[in-house]
Design a protein around this motif. Structure first.
Motif, short mmCIF file in Angstrom:
data_model
loop_
_atom_site.label_atom_id
_atom_site.label_comp_id
_atom_site.label_asym_id
_atom_site.label_seq_id
_atom_site.Cartn_x
_atom_site.Cartn_y
_atom_site.Cartn_z
N ILE A 45 4.19 4.05 11.78
CA ILE A 45 3.97 4.67 10.47
C ILE A 45 5.13 4.33 9.53
O ILE A 45 4.94 3.98 8.37
CB ILE A 45 3.80 6.20 10.61
N SER A 52 1.92 6.69 3.16
CA SER A 52 1.01 7.78 2.78
C SER A 52 -0.42 7.29 2.55
O SER A 52 -1.33 8.08 2.30
CB SER A 52 1.52 8.47 1.52
N LEU A 55 -3.10 8.87 4.79
CA LEU A 55 -2.94 10.28 5.10
C LEU A 55 -4.16 11.14 4.78
O LEU A 55 -4.52 12.00 5.57
CB LEU A 55 -1.73 10.85 4.36
N ILE A 58 -6.66 10.68 7.52
CA ILE A 58 -6.23 11.30 8.78
C ILE A 58 -6.38 12.81 8.70
O ILE A 58 -6.90 13.46 9.62
CB ILE A 58 -4.77 10.90 9.11
N HIS A 59 -5.97 13.39 7.58
CA HIS A 59 -6.05 14.84 7.43
C HIS A 59 -7.49 15.34 7.43
O HIS A 59 -7.79 16.39 7.98
CB HIS A 59 -5.36 15.29 6.15
N ALA A 224 0.31 12.57 11.16
CA ALA A 224 -0.71 11.54 11.38
C ALA A 224 -1.28 11.58 12.80
O ALA A 224 -1.37 10.58 13.47
CB ALA A 224 -0.10 10.17 11.10
N LEU A 273 -4.74 3.13 13.87
CA LEU A 273 -3.91 2.67 12.75
C LEU A 273 -3.84 1.15 12.72
O LEU A 273 -4.02 0.52 11.67
CB LEU A 273 -2.50 3.26 12.91
#
Length: 360
Positions: A45, A52, A55, A58-59, A224, A273
């Motif tokens: 990361i 970012s 993000l 992922i969230h 993450a 990722l």
């Protein structure tokens, strides 16, 4: 052995730290493996040109999985459309998932200002998840039951008792540096769930606290990890581990479960990722070759920030006027990079290949 009766409030829930051997050979071996996997993910990361960038995605994936554990079900498609479109979705499940994502951010912003996990922060998080003014449980009679309706646990009762347990948990999280941070995270998670400080939203708040503790301990720069996805797949073991602590003061099963979760999730997170970065490079190169006039690094980043995008997203990063960016998106659709869909009065553009990676 705790003098535990599942039908009575567990007001004598032992305070932390636990009186148990927390550093068995098996636990320490697992801790090393989990720490290593986490460090690799964190390193990857940190090396991203724009950490970012992924993000939001992922969230939302974490929020979706965490809400699913509470039987709040929505689809990826509904979720991403709701976030990108201006149309307000009527689906209450989608709304709850989006509130959960906001609660993750709220927690991280709070830690930036003040690096402590407190009872008040937990209250702010649960209020954000539930979109209400909930506080510490004050009404008696809260019990947890299994699917057959049989009581399996009665958490502590009485606001003073709950606040005392939470204050002890706070001290343990923020001040105890003698225990490895991942083992400490597992212990804190059990304790929070056992205290069960709120009428609703305890599970989701507890899962956000896991991410916040990793940040607090400087093990993960940005949140993450899809931890909830693992709990969904291994739900029975999760509850079995919690019960082993409550009923027999056996911490090892639960701690090992939590360490396995961190290790497997970090490995999977790193794979995901890498897949997204690889796809982004390939598609970036293809756009450069097929549409050299519209290609830019910013354009590629916008269509990879979330699976859906729209004209306003391109305007926001300075890629041109509404007419110009509209032409860009039409050209990207014509060459098969995106697919347009109508949502209300808006036209959204789907990056199907990115969605495929997230669905797997």
């Amino acid at each position: 052995m705790n003098n535990f009766d599942k039908s009575k409030p567990f007001n004598n829930l032992p305070l932390l730290p636990p009186k148990a051997d927390l550093e068995t050979k098996e636990i320490l071996t697992k801790t090393i493996k989990a720490s290593r996997a986490l460090a690799q993910l964190n390193g990857a990361i940190r090396n991203l040109p724009n950490p970012s960038l992924f993000l939001d995605t992922i969230h939302l994936q974490e929020a979706k999985a965490s809400s699913e554990i509470e039987n709040i079900i929505t689809t990826n498609d509904d979720l991403y459309r709701a976030v990108v479109a201006d149309k307000k979705f009527d689906n209450p499940a989608t709304k709850e998932v989006i509130s959960y994502k906001e609660a993750i951010w709220l927690g991280f912003k709070s830690l930036k200002k003040k690096p402590f996990i407190t009872t008040n922060l937990c209250i702010e998080i649960v209020q954000c998840i539930k979109q209400n003014t909930a506080g510490i449980r004050i009404t008696p009679g809260t019990t947890l039951s299994n699917t057959n309706g049989e009581i399996i646990y009665t958490p502590p009762s009485g606001e003073d008792v709950i606040r005392e347990k939470m204050a002890n948990l706070e001290t343990f999280i923020n001040n105890n540096d003698t225990i490895d941070p991942l083992i400490k995270m597992a212990i804190s998670h059990y304790q929070f769930e056992a205290i069960h400080p709120f009428l609703d939203g305890n599970g989701r708040t507890g899962r956000i606290l896991l991410l916040l503790q990793l940040k607090l301990e400087e093990l993960l720069d940005i949140p993450a990890l899809f931890l909830s996805e693992y709990i969904i797949k291994h739900k029975d073991q999760y509850y079995k581990g919690l019960r082993a602590v409550t009923e027999k003061n056996d911490w090892s099963v639960f701690i090992i479960y939590m360490l396995d979760m961190v290790e497997e999730t970090a490995i999977k997170g790193l794979d995901r990722l890498e897949s997204i970065i690889q796809l982004m490079e390939v598609i970036g190169q293809e756009i450069k070759e097929k549409l050299p006039k519209i290609y830019s690094k910013d354009l590629v980043e916008v269509i990879f920030k979330l699976p859906y995008t729209k004209r306003q997203n391109l305007i926001d990063v300075g890629l041109g006027t509404p007419k110009t960016v509209g032409n860009y998106l039409m050209a990207l659709e014509e060459k098969g990079f995106l697919k347009s869909v109508r949502v209300g009065k808006e036209k959204l553009y789907l990056n199907q290949k990115l969605m495929n990676i997230l669905e797997n």
